[in-house]
Scaffold this motif. Sequence first.
Motif, PDB file in Angstrom:
ATOM      1  N   VAL A   1       0.856  -1.183   0.000  1.00 52.43           N
ATOM      2  CA  VAL A   1       0.000   0.000   0.000  1.00 52.43           C
ATOM      3  C   VAL A   1       0.891   1.231   0.000  1.00 52.43           C
ATOM      4  O   VAL A   1       1.775   1.367   0.845  1.00 52.43           O
ATOM      5  CB  VAL A   1      -0.928   0.028   1.237  1.00 52.43           C
ATOM      6  N   GLU A   2       0.664   2.108  -0.967  1.00 47.06           N
ATOM      7  CA  GLU A   2       1.415   3.361  -1.040  1.00 47.06           C
ATOM      8  C   GLU A   2       0.449   4.523  -0.855  1.00 47.06           C
ATOM      9  O   GLU A   2      -0.523   4.662  -1.597  1.00 47.06           O
ATOM     10  CB  GLU A   2       2.120   3.484  -2.382  1.00 47.06           C
ATOM     11  N   PHE A   3       0.726   5.326   0.154  1.00 45.27           N
ATOM     12  CA  PHE A   3      -0.050   6.527   0.451  1.00 45.27           C
ATOM     13  C   PHE A   3       0.740   7.730  -0.032  1.00 45.27           C
ATOM     14  O   PHE A   3       1.899   7.889   0.340  1.00 45.27           O
ATOM     15  CB  PHE A   3      -0.200   6.684   1.969  1.00 45.27           C
ATOM     16  N   ALA A   4       0.127   8.605  -0.800  1.00 50.06           N
ATOM     17  CA  ALA A   4       0.739   9.869  -1.184  1.00 50.06           C
ATOM     18  C   ALA A   4      -0.113  10.974  -0.563  1.00 50.06           C
ATOM     19  O   ALA A   4      -1.297  11.111  -0.886  1.00 50.06           O
ATOM     20  CB  ALA A   4       0.797  10.009  -2.696  1.00 50.06           C
ATOM     21  N   ILE A   5       0.486  11.728   0.365  1.00 49.34           N
ATOM     22  CA  ILE A   5      -0.237  12.763   1.091  1.00 49.34           C
ATOM     23  C   ILE A   5       0.452  14.109   0.912  1.00 49.34           C
ATOM     24  O   ILE A   5       1.617  14.171   0.510  1.00 49.34           O
ATOM     25  CB  ILE A   5      -0.366  12.416   2.592  1.00 49.34           C
ATOM     26  N   LEU A   6      -0.282  15.175   1.216  1.00 51.93           N
ATOM     27  CA  LEU A   6       0.308  16.507   1.122  1.00 51.93           C
ATOM     28  C   LEU A   6       1.471  16.637   2.098  1.00 51.93           C
ATOM     29  O   LEU A   6       1.429  16.063   3.199  1.00 51.93           O
ATOM     30  CB  LEU A   6      -0.747  17.578   1.406  1.00 51.93           C
ATOM     31  N   PRO A   7       2.495  17.383   1.743  1.00 56.02           N
ATOM     32  CA  PRO A   7       3.645  17.553   2.627  1.00 56.02           C
ATOM     33  C   PRO A   7       3.256  18.256   3.927  1.00 56.02           C
ATOM     34  O   PRO A   7       2.235  18.932   3.999  1.00 56.02           O
ATOM     35  CB  PRO A   7       4.608  18.434   1.818  1.00 56.02           C
ATOM     36  N   GLY A   8       4.092  18.091   4.928  1.00 60.42           N
ATOM     37  CA  GLY A   8       3.891  18.802   6.179  1.00 60.42           C
ATOM     38  C   GLY A   8       3.609  17.894   7.362  1.00 60.42           C
ATOM     39  O   GLY A   8       3.620  18.349   8.497  1.00 60.42           O
ATOM     40  N   ARG A   9       3.361  16.622   7.106  1.00 60.86           N
ATOM     41  CA  ARG A   9       3.150  15.681   8.213  1.00 60.86           C
ATOM     42  C   ARG A   9       4.497  15.135   8.637  1.00 60.86           C
ATOM     43  O   ARG A   9       5.314  14.759   7.807  1.00 60.86           O
ATOM     44  CB  ARG A   9       2.259  14.511   7.787  1.00 60.86           C
ATOM     45  N   GLY A  10       4.713  15.062   9.923  1.00 60.88           N
ATOM     46  CA  GLY A  10       5.980  14.591  10.446  1.00 60.88           C
ATOM     47  C   GLY A  10       6.075  13.074  10.453  1.00 60.88           C
ATOM     48  O   GLY A  10       5.105  12.357  10.224  1.00 60.88           O
ATOM     49  N   THR A  11       7.274  12.596  10.754  1.00 60.37           N
ATOM     50  CA  THR A  11       7.527  11.165  10.813  1.00 60.37           C
ATOM     51  C   THR A  11       6.624  10.444  11.809  1.00 60.37           C
ATOM     52  O   THR A  11       6.121   9.357  11.496  1.00 60.37           O
ATOM     53  CB  THR A  11       9.016  10.898  11.121  1.00 60.37           C
ATOM     54  N   PRO A  12       6.372  10.986  12.999  1.00 59.35           N
ATOM     55  CA  PRO A  12       5.474  10.274  13.924  1.00 59.35           C
ATOM     56  C   PRO A  12       4.076  10.039  13.338  1.00 59.35           C
ATOM     57  O   PRO A  12       3.510   8.955  13.500  1.00 59.35           O
ATOM     58  CB  PRO A  12       5.423  11.192  15.148  1.00 59.35           C
ATOM     59  N   THR A  13       3.529  11.030  12.654  1.00 60.36           N
ATOM     60  CA  THR A  13       2.205  10.878  12.035  1.00 60.36           C
ATOM     61  C   THR A  13       2.254   9.841  10.928  1.00 60.36           C
ATOM     62  O   THR A  13       1.380   8.967  10.837  1.00 60.36           O
ATOM     63  CB  THR A  13       1.712  12.227  11.479  1.00 60.36           C
ATOM     64  N   LYS A  14       3.267   9.912  10.082  1.00 64.36           N
ATOM     65  CA  LYS A  14       3.396   8.952   8.981  1.00 64.36           C
ATOM     66  C   LYS A  14       3.611   7.537   9.511  1.00 64.36           C
ATOM     67  O   LYS A  14       3.057   6.574   8.981  1.00 64.36           O
ATOM     68  CB  LYS A  14       4.546   9.352   8.059  1.00 64.36           C
ATOM     69  N   SER A  15       4.396   7.401  10.569  1.00 62.38           N
ATOM     70  CA  SER A  15       4.644   6.082  11.156  1.00 62.38           C
ATOM     71  C   SER A  15       3.371   5.503  11.768  1.00 62.38           C
ATOM     72  O   SER A  15       3.087   4.309  11.627  1.00 62.38           O
ATOM     73  CB  SER A  15       5.747   6.162  12.212  1.00 62.38           C
ATOM     74  N   ALA A  16       2.598   6.336  12.448  1.00 61.96           N
ATOM     75  CA  ALA A  16       1.335   5.876  13.031  1.00 61.96           C
ATOM     76  C   ALA A  16       0.380   5.407  11.938  1.00 61.96           C
ATOM     77  O   ALA A  16      -0.272   4.366  12.068  1.00 61.96           O
ATOM     78  CB  ALA A  16       0.701   6.986  13.865  1.00 61.96           C
ATOM     79  N   LEU A  17       0.303   6.163  10.845  1.00 57.71           N
ATOM     80  CA  LEU A  17      -0.548   5.785   9.725  1.00 57.71           C
ATOM     81  C   LEU A  17      -0.057   4.479   9.116  1.00 57.71           C
ATOM     82  O   LEU A  17      -0.847   3.570   8.849  1.00 57.71           O
ATOM     83  CB  LEU A  17      -0.581   6.905   8.679  1.00 57.71           C
ATOM     84  N   SER A  18       1.235   4.365   8.910  1.00 56.56           N
ATOM     85  CA  SER A  18       1.809   3.161   8.314  1.00 56.56           C
ATOM     86  C   SER A  18       1.498   1.920   9.145  1.00 56.56           C
ATOM     87  O   SER A  18       1.066   0.887   8.625  1.00 56.56           O
ATOM     88  CB  SER A  18       3.320   3.346   8.155  1.00 56.56           C
ATOM     89  N   ARG A  19       1.693   2.014  10.453  1.00 59.10           N
ATOM     90  CA  ARG A  19       1.415   0.866  11.331  1.00 59.10           C
ATOM     91  C   ARG A  19      -0.069   0.509  11.323  1.00 59.10           C
ATOM     92  O   ARG A  19      -0.439  -0.670  11.280  1.00 59.10           O
ATOM     93  CB  ARG A  19       1.874   1.170  12.751  1.00 59.10           C
ATOM     94  N   ALA A  20      -0.928   1.518  11.363  1.00 56.64           N
ATOM     95  CA  ALA A  20      -2.370   1.267  11.363  1.00 56.64           C
ATOM     96  C   ALA A  20      -2.828   0.633  10.049  1.00 56.64           C
ATOM     97  O   ALA A  20      -3.649  -0.292  10.046  1.00 56.64           O
ATOM     98  CB  ALA A  20      -3.129   2.573  11.624  1.00 56.64           C
ATOM     99  N   VAL A  21      -2.278   1.108   8.943  1.00 60.11           N
ATOM    100  CA  VAL A  21      -2.631   0.545   7.636  1.00 60.11           C
ATOM    101  C   VAL A  21      -2.136  -0.896   7.541  1.00 60.11           C
ATOM    102  O   VAL A  21      -2.851  -1.785   7.057  1.00 60.11           O
ATOM    103  CB  VAL A  21      -2.075   1.405   6.484  1.00 60.11           C
TER     104      VAL A  21
END
Length: 124
Positions: free
Chosen positions: A65-85
Amino acid sequence: MPHILVDYDEALQESFDRRGFARELHKLAAETVDGITVESCKTRFRRVDEAVIAHDEPGHALIHVEFAILPGRGTPTKSALSRAVLDLVRRHTASATAVAVHASVDIRDLSEAYAMHVAPARDR
């Protein structure tokens, strides 16, 4: 935004409920990342007809699964999303017991040149 692309192995074709997965994925994204709404999510599925995993032995399948989101989200947010997905992927592929499922998720930023337009439906 976000644009979501799901590559899934042909071996998962019958056991992977793509529409059900997308509906849950959109809700999860909206709950996990500020600025994402269910209405803004767009998911495409791409079946992989052929994949070679490790030594090319039978009994393996992949889903990425590849998510492409608008810039500005930090690593903690991206990591939380990645783990949840990844947890969601695991739940939605658990019935594929005849194969070892290799699941992965990547979250990336859209470029600053990203543009979009939604043309509203018109009455006929």
